[in-house]
Design a protein around this motif. Structure first.
Motif, PDB file in Angstrom:
ATOM      1  N   LEU A  44      -2.112  -7.036  -6.440  1.00 35.76           N
ATOM      2  CA  LEU A  44      -2.663  -7.316  -4.893  1.00 35.76           C
ATOM      3  C   LEU A  44      -2.757  -6.002  -4.155  1.00 35.76           C
ATOM      4  N   LYS A  45      -3.680  -5.961  -3.479  1.00 37.26           N
ATOM      5  CA  LYS A  45      -4.191  -4.887  -2.866  1.00 37.26           C
ATOM      6  C   LYS A  45      -3.825  -4.691  -1.405  1.00 37.26           C
ATOM      7  N   ALA A  46      -3.386  -3.640  -1.055  1.00 35.58           N
ATOM      8  CA  ALA A  46      -2.592  -3.562   0.374  1.00 35.58           C
ATOM      9  C   ALA A  46      -3.424  -2.530   1.183  1.00 35.58           C
ATOM     10  N   LYS A  47      -3.477  -2.529   2.440  1.00 34.94           N
ATOM     11  CA  LYS A  47      -3.969  -1.777   3.432  1.00 34.94           C
ATOM     12  C   LYS A  47      -2.699  -0.687   3.887  1.00 34.94           C
ATOM     13  N   TRP A  48      -2.895   0.422   3.671  1.00 33.74           N
ATOM     14  CA  TRP A  48      -1.695   1.150   3.887  1.00 33.74           C
ATOM     15  C   TRP A  48      -1.695   1.780   5.280  1.00 33.74           C
ATOM     16  N   GLU A  49      -0.720   2.238   5.707  1.00 35.14           N
ATOM     17  CA  GLU A  49      -0.579   2.954   7.076  1.00 35.14           C
ATOM     18  C   GLU A  49       0.622   3.810   6.873  1.00 35.14           C
ATOM     19  N   LYS A  50       0.832   5.122   7.595  1.00 35.01           N
ATOM     20  CA  LYS A  50       1.966   5.816   7.451  1.00 35.01           C
ATOM     21  C   LYS A  50       2.777   5.471   8.875  1.00 35.01           C
ATOM     22  N   GLU A  51       3.793   5.383   8.716  1.00 38.63           N
ATOM     23  CA  GLU A  51       4.806   5.230   9.569  1.00 38.63           C
ATOM     24  C   GLU A  51       5.824   6.335   9.596  1.00 38.63           C
ATOM     25  N   ALA A  52       5.618   7.377  10.571  1.00 39.35           N
ATOM     26  CA  ALA A  52       6.755   8.365  10.272  1.00 39.35           C
ATOM     27  C   ALA A  52       6.728   8.840   8.874  1.00 39.35           C
ATOM     28  N   ASP A  53       7.999   9.051   8.142  1.00 37.67           N
ATOM     29  CA  ASP A  53       7.808   9.525   6.909  1.00 37.67           C
ATOM     30  C   ASP A  53       8.232   8.302   5.868  1.00 37.67           C
ATOM     31  N   LYS A  54       7.382   7.002   6.044  1.00 35.83           N
ATOM     32  CA  LYS A  54       7.331   5.963   5.204  1.00 35.83           C
ATOM     33  C   LYS A  54       6.125   5.340   5.300  1.00 35.83           C
ATOM     34  N   TYR A  55       5.737   4.495   4.181  1.00 32.55           N
ATOM     35  CA  TYR A  55       4.468   3.941   4.149  1.00 32.55           C
ATOM     36  C   TYR A  55       4.744   2.361   4.260  1.00 32.55           C
ATOM     37  N   GLU A  56       3.751   1.732   4.922  1.00 33.53           N
ATOM     38  CA  GLU A  56       3.558   0.615   5.237  1.00 33.53           C
ATOM     39  C   GLU A  56       2.636  -0.292   4.592  1.00 33.53           C
ATOM     40  N   ALA A  57       2.900  -1.183   3.740  1.00 35.46           N
ATOM     41  CA  ALA A  57       1.594  -1.936   2.970  1.00 35.46           C
ATOM     42  C   ALA A  57       1.434  -3.299   3.725  1.00 35.46           C
ATOM     43  N   GLY A  58       0.159  -3.429   4.247  1.00 31.28           N
ATOM     44  CA  GLY A  58      -0.129  -4.798   4.861  1.00 31.28           C
ATOM     45  C   GLY A  58      -1.023  -5.550   3.770  1.00 31.28           C
ATOM     46  N   PHE A  59      -0.458  -6.797   3.785  1.00 31.49           N
ATOM     47  CA  PHE A  59      -1.281  -7.715   2.780  1.00 31.49           C
ATOM     48  C   PHE A  59      -0.948  -9.115   3.279  1.00 31.49           C
ATOM     49  N   LYS A  60      -1.714 -10.017   2.353  1.00 26.75           N
ATOM     50  CA  LYS A  60      -1.675 -11.483   2.603  1.00 26.75           C
ATOM     51  C   LYS A  60      -0.959 -12.097   1.225  1.00 26.75           C
ATOM     52  N   GLN A  61      -0.021 -12.852   1.400  1.00 28.11           N
ATOM     53  CA  GLN A  61       0.690 -13.488   0.331  1.00 28.11           C
ATOM     54  C   GLN A  61       0.714 -14.824   0.559  1.00 28.11           C
ATOM     55  N   ASN A  62       0.161 -15.401  -0.531  1.00 27.87           N
ATOM     56  CA  ASN A  62       0.176 -17.110  -0.272  1.00 27.87           C
ATOM     57  C   ASN A  62      -0.661 -17.379   1.013  1.00 27.87           C
ATOM     58  N   GLY A  63      -1.361 -16.703   1.675  1.00 28.71           N
ATOM     59  CA  GLY A  63      -2.039 -16.794   2.863  1.00 28.71           C
ATOM     60  C   GLY A  63      -1.364 -16.527   4.195  1.00 28.71           C
ATOM     61  N   THR A  64      -0.110 -15.810   3.900  1.00 28.34           N
ATOM     62  CA  THR A  64       0.557 -15.456   5.106  1.00 28.34           C
ATOM     63  C   THR A  64       0.596 -13.811   5.262  1.00 28.34           C
ATOM     64  N   LYS A  65       0.440 -13.660   6.331  1.00 35.50           N
ATOM     65  CA  LYS A  65       0.148 -12.100   6.783  1.00 35.50           C
ATOM     66  C   LYS A  65       1.606 -11.526   6.526  1.00 35.50           C
ATOM     67  N   THR A  66       1.698 -10.324   5.633  1.00 31.35           N
ATOM     68  CA  THR A  66       3.009  -9.845   5.315  1.00 31.35           C
ATOM     69  C   THR A  66       2.826  -8.318   5.346  1.00 31.35           C
ATOM     70  N   SER A  67       4.076  -7.435   5.483  1.00 32.69           N
ATOM     71  CA  SER A  67       4.177  -6.171   5.191  1.00 32.69           C
ATOM     72  C   SER A  67       5.383  -5.754   4.790  1.00 32.69           C
ATOM     73  N   GLU A  68       5.236  -4.604   3.987  1.00 33.32           N
ATOM     74  CA  GLU A  68       6.322  -4.198   3.395  1.00 33.32           C
ATOM     75  C   GLU A  68       6.649  -2.599   3.736  1.00 33.32           C
ATOM     76  N   LEU A  69       7.513  -1.960   4.030  1.00 36.84           N
ATOM     77  CA  LEU A  69       8.123  -0.623   4.251  1.00 36.84           C
ATOM     78  C   LEU A  69       8.583   0.185   3.224  1.00 36.84           C
ATOM     79  N   TYR A  70       8.011   1.191   2.632  1.00 33.42           N
ATOM     80  CA  TYR A  70       8.602   1.874   1.629  1.00 33.42           C
ATOM     81  C   TYR A  70       8.987   3.365   2.136  1.00 33.42           C
ATOM     82  N   THR A  71      10.086   3.800   1.414  1.00 30.42           N
ATOM     83  CA  THR A  71      10.293   5.202   1.650  1.00 30.42           C
ATOM     84  C   THR A  71       9.583   6.096   0.674  1.00 30.42           C
ATOM     85  N   LEU A  72       9.487   7.460   0.890  1.00 28.13           N
ATOM     86  CA  LEU A  72       8.802   8.297   0.132  1.00 28.13           C
ATOM     87  C   LEU A  72       9.091   8.267  -1.339  1.00 28.13           C
ATOM     88  N   THR A  73      10.333   7.633  -1.725  1.00 28.72           N
ATOM     89  CA  THR A  73      10.827   7.515  -3.190  1.00 28.72           C
ATOM     90  C   THR A  73      10.200   6.473  -3.640  1.00 28.72           C
TER      91      THR A  73
END
Length: 142
Positions: A44-73
């Motif tokens: 899967l490919k994501a559109k990434w955005e930086k949110e403070a010191d975290k990274y947000e991956a935006g993507f569609k999964q099974n046709g549903t708009k989804t995002s995940e927030l990851y720490t630097l680690t």
């Protein structure tokens, strides 16, 4: 002289408008974050955005708009999945109507890494957050 000044203003204005788009496209995601995302979502490919010191991956999964927030680690902090407005707990709509927050534009279910659930209702004044039972928590301004 006027032509030179106008050309400089146009060039400055154009580069200022174009810069935010370029910044998003050239966002360097840490290897640990990308590795965690690919482990969770192979191919899967994501559109990434930086949110403070975290990274947000935006993507569609099974046709549903989804995002995940990851720490630097690369630790997954939360997953946000778009839901239909009628899928919000009933106290959410009641609270928004009583407080005159306006129409709900979008809704989402947020699942934290510890399994706890929040609901988000986008209204005119920001994102209204509610706990799993539909109790109001706060409004986050965008």
């Amino acid at each position: 002289m006027k032509i030179i000044i106008l050309a400089m203003l146009f060039t400055t204005g154009f580069s200022t408008m174009a810069f935010p788009q370029q910044k998003k496209e050239n966002l360097k995601v840490p290897a640990a974050v990308e590795k965690s995302f690919q482990k969770n979502h192979p191919n899967l490919k994501a559109k990434w955005e930086k949110e403070a010191d975290k990274y947000e991956a935006g993507f569609k999964q099974n046709g549903t708009k989804t995002s995940e927030l990851y720490t630097l680690t690369g630790a997954l902090e939360e997953t946000e999945v778009e839901i239909q407005i009628h899928q919000l707990p009933s106290p959410v709509s009641k609270y928004i109507a009583q407080q005159k927050l306006g129409n709900i534009k979008e809704a989402a279910k947020i699942t934290k890494a510890d399994g706890s659930v929040l609901y988000e209702a986008e209204v005119k004044s920001g994102d209204a957050l509610f706990d799993a039972k539909g109790n109001f928590i706060k409004i986050q301004k965008d």
